[in-house]
Structures are given as C-alpha cells and as structure tokens.
Design a protein around this motif. Sequence first.
Motif, short mmCIF file in Angstrom:
data_model
loop_
_atom_site.label_atom_id
_atom_site.label_comp_id
_atom_site.label_asym_id
_atom_site.label_seq_id
_atom_site.Cartn_x
_atom_site.Cartn_y
_atom_site.Cartn_z
N ILE A 1 107.22 64.36 7.85
CA ILE A 1 107.46 64.83 9.21
C ILE A 1 106.80 63.89 10.22
O ILE A 1 107.38 63.53 11.24
CB ILE A 1 106.98 66.28 9.38
CG1 ILE A 1 107.88 67.22 8.57
CG2 ILE A 1 106.95 66.68 10.85
CD1 ILE A 1 107.38 68.64 8.49
N GLY A 2 105.59 63.45 9.92
CA GLY A 2 104.90 62.50 10.79
C GLY A 2 105.64 61.17 10.86
O GLY A 2 105.72 60.54 11.92
N LEU A 3 106.19 60.73 9.74
CA LEU A 3 106.95 59.49 9.70
C LEU A 3 108.18 59.59 10.60
O LEU A 3 108.52 58.64 11.30
CB LEU A 3 107.36 59.17 8.27
CG LEU A 3 108.14 57.88 8.05
CD1 LEU A 3 107.27 56.69 8.43
CD2 LEU A 3 108.60 57.79 6.62
N GLY A 4 108.81 60.76 10.60
CA GLY A 4 109.96 60.96 11.48
C GLY A 4 109.59 60.82 12.94
O GLY A 4 110.32 60.22 13.73
N GLY A 5 108.44 61.34 13.32
CA GLY A 5 107.96 61.21 14.70
C GLY A 5 107.68 59.76 15.06
O GLY A 5 107.99 59.31 16.17
N GLN A 6 107.09 59.01 14.14
CA GLN A 6 106.80 57.60 14.39
C GLN A 6 108.09 56.79 14.53
O GLN A 6 108.18 55.89 15.37
CB GLN A 6 105.93 57.03 13.27
CG GLN A 6 104.53 57.60 13.26
CD GLN A 6 103.73 57.16 12.05
OE1 GLN A 6 104.24 56.49 11.18
NE2 GLN A 6 102.46 57.56 12.01
N LEU B 1 110.87 57.90 15.66
CA LEU B 1 111.40 58.25 16.98
C LEU B 1 110.73 57.44 18.08
O LEU B 1 111.39 56.93 18.99
CB LEU B 1 111.24 59.74 17.22
CG LEU B 1 111.84 60.29 18.50
CD1 LEU B 1 113.36 60.11 18.50
CD2 LEU B 1 111.50 61.76 18.67
N VAL B 2 109.42 57.27 18.01
CA VAL B 2 108.70 56.48 19.00
C VAL B 2 109.17 55.02 18.95
O VAL B 2 109.40 54.40 19.99
CB VAL B 2 107.17 56.57 18.77
CG1 VAL B 2 106.41 55.55 19.59
CG2 VAL B 2 106.68 57.97 19.07
N LEU B 3 109.34 54.49 17.75
CA LEU B 3 109.81 53.11 17.62
C LEU B 3 111.22 52.93 18.20
O LEU B 3 111.51 51.93 18.85
CB LEU B 3 109.79 52.67 16.16
CG LEU B 3 108.42 52.38 15.57
CD1 LEU B 3 108.52 52.08 14.08
CD2 LEU B 3 107.77 51.21 16.29
N LEU B 4 112.08 53.90 17.98
CA LEU B 4 113.43 53.83 18.54
C LEU B 4 113.40 53.87 20.06
O LEU B 4 114.16 53.16 20.73
CB LEU B 4 114.29 54.96 17.98
CG LEU B 4 114.76 54.81 16.54
CD1 LEU B 4 115.47 56.07 16.08
CD2 LEU B 4 115.66 53.60 16.39
N LYS B 5 112.52 54.68 20.63
CA LYS B 5 112.39 54.73 22.09
C LYS B 5 111.88 53.39 22.63
O LYS B 5 112.36 52.90 23.66
CB LYS B 5 111.44 55.86 22.50
CG LYS B 5 112.04 57.24 22.35
CD LYS B 5 111.04 58.31 22.77
CE LYS B 5 111.61 59.70 22.62
NZ LYS B 5 110.64 60.74 23.00
N LEU B 6 110.91 52.78 21.95
CA LEU B 6 110.41 51.48 22.37
C LEU B 6 111.51 50.42 22.28
O LEU B 6 111.64 49.57 23.18
CB LEU B 6 109.21 51.06 21.52
CG LEU B 6 107.90 51.80 21.79
CD1 LEU B 6 106.86 51.41 20.76
CD2 LEU B 6 107.41 51.48 23.19
N LEU B 7 112.29 50.46 21.24
CA LEU B 7 113.39 49.52 21.08
C LEU B 7 114.42 49.69 22.19
O LEU B 7 114.88 48.71 22.79
CB LEU B 7 114.05 49.69 19.71
CG LEU B 7 115.23 48.78 19.40
CD1 LEU B 7 114.78 47.33 19.34
CD2 LEU B 7 115.89 49.20 18.11
#
Length: 103
Positions: free
Chosen positions: A72-77, A79-85
């Motif tokens: 679940i934590g990996l999914g959140g991370q 998501l953050v990377l996709l937003k940065l991209l």
Amino acid sequence: MEYVAYLVDARFLVGNQAVDAVGATEERREELIRARNERRRIAAQLTTSRAALARPGSLQQNMSRHQESALIGLGGQILVLLKLLLGSVMLLCALSVLLLMKK
C-alpha cells in the motif's frame, strides 16, 4: 399453476384463453427453473474459487500484514512519482511554448 387451475375451474378462463394461460404458466415455470439452476451454478463456482484461495500456500494466506502495508505504501510512492513526472512534462511544455514565442 394453481391459480390458473382455479380460473379455469371457476370458468373465468375458457377455450383458447385457458390454453394460453397454461402455456404461459409452463414457460414461466421453466424460466424460473433455469434461473435457479444458473444461480446454483454460480454459487458452486464461487465456493470453488473461495476454497482455492483458502488453501495453504495460496497468495492470500502467505501475505503478512507487513507485506500488505508495504504494498500500500509503494502504491502511494508511485502516485507521488507520477505526479512529479506530470509536473515536469507540463513545465517542459511551458518552457517550449515560451521559447517558441520569443523567436
């Protein structure tokens, strides 16, 4: 069927009406039987699927709470990377537009 029999006995339905009512009743009964059999087949498949998941060695039993929370934590991370991209791509697009407008 009982209600149709009552209507025929009470002479509310006569001749072709009685035959049509009996035919319609039989068709409806067959539809209900098919639907019941389909529900039973689906229930049996569900039971089989649940039994397969509950077997020792299945993914459901081998995954610990720690592994679940890590996923679940990996999914959140991610998501953050996709937003940065997405933000980086938008910034590059804006800079490209500005560069093209200067020329």
